[in-house]
Design a protein around this motif. Sequence first.
Motif, short mmCIF file in Angstrom:
data_model
loop_
_atom_site.label_atom_id
_atom_site.label_comp_id
_atom_site.label_asym_id
_atom_site.label_seq_id
_atom_site.Cartn_x
_atom_site.Cartn_y
_atom_site.Cartn_z
N GLY A 1 1.14 4.13 -2.95
CA GLY A 1 0.99 5.54 -2.62
C GLY A 1 2.19 6.36 -3.06
O GLY A 1 2.03 7.48 -3.57
N GLY B 1 0.81 -1.21 0.00
CA GLY B 1 0.00 0.00 0.00
C GLY B 1 0.84 1.25 0.00
O GLY B 1 0.55 2.22 -0.72
N LEU B 2 1.90 1.26 0.80
CA LEU B 2 2.80 2.42 0.83
C LEU B 2 3.51 2.59 -0.52
O LEU B 2 3.72 3.73 -0.97
N GLY C 1 2.03 9.25 -5.82
CA GLY C 1 2.41 10.58 -5.39
C GLY C 1 3.55 11.17 -6.18
O GLY C 1 3.49 12.32 -6.63
#
Length: 273
Positions: free
Chosen positions: A178, A174-175, A182
Motif C-alpha cells: 500500500g 500488505g502495508l 500510494g
Amino acid sequence: MNRIWSTAVVEFRIAGRNRWVAIAVLLMVVFALVLAAAGAAPTGDIGADRLSVIVASLTSLAVYLVPLIALLMSFDAVAGEVERGTLPLLLTYPVSRAEILAGKLGAHLAILTLAVAAGYGAAALAAFWADPASVAGLPALGRLVWSSVLLGATFLGAGYALSALARRPSGAAGLAVGLWLGAVVLYDLVLLALIVSDGGGALTTRALPVALLANPADAFRLFNLAAAQASAAAGGMGGAASAIPLWQSALSVALWPLLALALAIAAFRKVTP
C-alpha cells in the motif's frame, strides 16, 4: 559499534537469501540496460551527452524499483522476529532497539547499494561503449547513485516502521504494498488530477511544489532531473524540476531518511515481546 556490525552481518546473510530481492536486483540490471539502449535516442535534440540522458531515464526506473527493493527487505524486519519468536531473545542481548535497527539498516543499505551499482554501472558501461564522450555525464551518475541510496534508506525506515506496527509479516507486506502504490504511483496521479481541475491556478503554482517535495520519491526525481540538466528528456516532470530550486529537492532527499528512521525507532520501542 561492534553490536551494530554483528547485527548487520546476520541481516546481510538473511536478506541475501531473499529470492524476491534477487529478482528485483536482476530486474534493475535488465531494465537499466534496456534504458541505456533506448533512452539515449533524443540526445541530439536536447543537446545533452548520452549518459546524462540515460541518467534521466534511470531516475524514472529508480523511483519504482529502489523503493520496491527496500520494502521487500524491510517489511518483515520486526514482524518476522515476532512471528519466529526470536524477538525476546534478541532483546535480551546488551543492544538497544535503535542499534538493532541501525544494524538492519546497514545490511540492507549494503545490498541496495550493490544492486544500484550493478544496474547503473551496466548502463554506464553501455553508454561509454557507444559514445566515449559520455564521460561528461559521470557527475550526474554519481548524484543518482548516492541519492538512490538515500531514497532506499527512506523506504527501509518506512518498512521497519510498518513492520513494527503490523507485528505480522502478512500484515506488514500488505502495508508495504500500500505504501509503495500510494507514494510511487497514486500520489502523482492524484496531483495530476488536481492540476487538471485547477487549470493553472494557485494549486498549480503554490501547492504543487510543496506537494512534490513532501513525497520522497518525487523529491528524488526532481533533484536528479535538475542536477543532470536533462529535464527536457523527462516531459512534464522536467518542467517541475526546472521550476523548483535544486537545494530544496536536495534537502528533502537528505531529510527523509532521518525522519523515516526516527519513525521506525519510535514504532519499534512500542513493540512488546
